[in-house]
Design an enzyme around this catalytic site. Structure first.
Site, short mmCIF file in Angstrom:
data_model
loop_
_atom_site.label_atom_id
_atom_site.label_comp_id
_atom_site.label_asym_id
_atom_site.label_seq_id
_atom_site.Cartn_x
_atom_site.Cartn_y
_atom_site.Cartn_z
N ARG A 235 0.86 -1.18 0.00
CA ARG A 235 0.00 0.00 0.00
C ARG A 235 0.90 1.23 0.00
O ARG A 235 1.97 1.23 0.61
CB ARG A 235 -0.91 0.03 1.23
N GLU A 264 -4.43 7.32 -4.56
CA GLU A 264 -4.72 6.69 -5.85
C GLU A 264 -6.08 7.17 -6.35
O GLU A 264 -6.98 7.43 -5.55
CB GLU A 264 -4.68 5.16 -5.70
N HIS A 282 -1.26 0.16 -9.92
CA HIS A 282 -1.85 -0.80 -8.98
C HIS A 282 -2.42 -2.03 -9.72
O HIS A 282 -3.58 -2.38 -9.58
CB HIS A 282 -2.96 -0.13 -8.15
#
Length: 316
Positions: A235, A264, A282
């Protein structure tokens, strides 16, 4: 009549189609349910599906008075307030290990891309630098991976798969984890600082939590050193991005490979402008096989919940 399930996060319909045949889906498109659906319908919602990183706190849960189950699509559940869920007796489920192999593959991809300067080499060919024999300081020979020391921070399902993969490159592998495992053939370090001082490539595979927020800071990056590379598939919150940008600019570390970011879907402009960082959006768990496995976990969790049973993949 199928049980009602709220799609809490903004998820592509292609990922939720499998659930539509089993449950009555209420897709809020990422908006609060009470802004999209009638109050009486919201009051009937007993379960929801969310992306693990989407914030889901006590106030959000309180708007769903009948809520009894939060099912995370994927391994992570860091966005869910577990204490608030427990106080309301709301069960939280996820998909442990369902995408571990895919995420580990991307970690290795980023390791190779940053240590061997893939994007720099690609640009060198595309812009004609190679054909014209144009000198480039970024194309100087990097250290070999053979004999390189790779440190894995977080030895869960993903960390173990990363370790086994990088070992195949004739690297030395070490790890730091809250628990030391006697069954692993890798060197254990008593702290993250000790691991960073030892390794050349630091792989971040730890679960996000308040404890791990910005644990990779300026001091730790200095310990990694000027030949060091950092790869994050966990993360974005684990790394202090400002400190990382400064370290990359100043040469405190050699490079970084990042699949996740603090905010994000936006990566900081300062990161995107640097030649010694490789960025992906991601995509760690984004394979067909991973989605099939994660969806199977979601279906199993919801089926058990609506059947009055404990979810098979419940967060402990």
């Amino acid at each position: 009549m199928p049980d009602k399930v709220l799609i809490y996060s903004r998820l592509p319909k292609s990922l939720t189609q499998r659930f539509a045949g089993r449950f009555d889906l209420l897709d809020s498109g990422g908006k609060p349910a009470h802004e999209v659906f009638p109050a009486d319908e919201v009051a009937q919602i007993r379960a929801l599906i969310t992306a693990g990183g989407t914030p889901l706190g006590a106030a959000d849960m309180d708007r769903l008075p009948a809520l009894g189950a939060i099912v995370c699509y994927g391994t992570g559940y860091d966005g869910v307030d577990l204490k608030a869920a427990a106080a309301r007796n709301i069960a939280v489920g996820h998909s442990p290990g369902a995408n571990a192999a895919a995420v580990a593959d991307v970690a290795v991809m980023l390791m190779l891309a940053t240590t061997r300067r893939l994007t720099v080499a690609d640009a060198y060919v595309r812009d004609g630098g190679w054909a014209s024999a144009k000198p480039s300081p970024l194309m100087k020979p990097p250290p070999s991976l053979a004999g390189c020391k790779v440190g894995v921070y977080g030895m869960g399902e993903i960390g173990r798969k990363i370790a086994s993969r990088v070992a195949a490159f004739e690297t030395e592998v070490g790890y730091f984890n809250r628990t030391r495992y006697d069954d692993l053939p890798y060197q254990y370090f008593p702290s993250l600082d000790a691991l960073a001082e030892w390794c050349t490539v630091l792989m971040i595979a730890v679960r996000a939590s308040a404890e791990t927020t910005h644990v990779v800071n300026a001091d730790l990056l200095k310990k990694l050193g000027t030949d060091g590379h950092i790869v994050n598939i966990s993360r974005g919150s684990v790394i202090d991005e400002r400190a990382l940008v400064a370290a990359l600019k100043e040469g405190t570390v050699a490079g970084a490979g990042l699949d996740v970011f603090e905010t994000e879907p936006h990566a900081p402009d300062e990161l995107t402008s640097l030649p010694n960082v490789v960025l992906t959006p991601h995509i760690g768990g984004n394979t067909r096989e991973s989605h099939v496995a994660m969806q199977a976990c979601v279906v199993a969790n919801l089926t058990a919940f609506f059947g009055g049973e404990m979810m098979p993949y419940q967060v402990k």
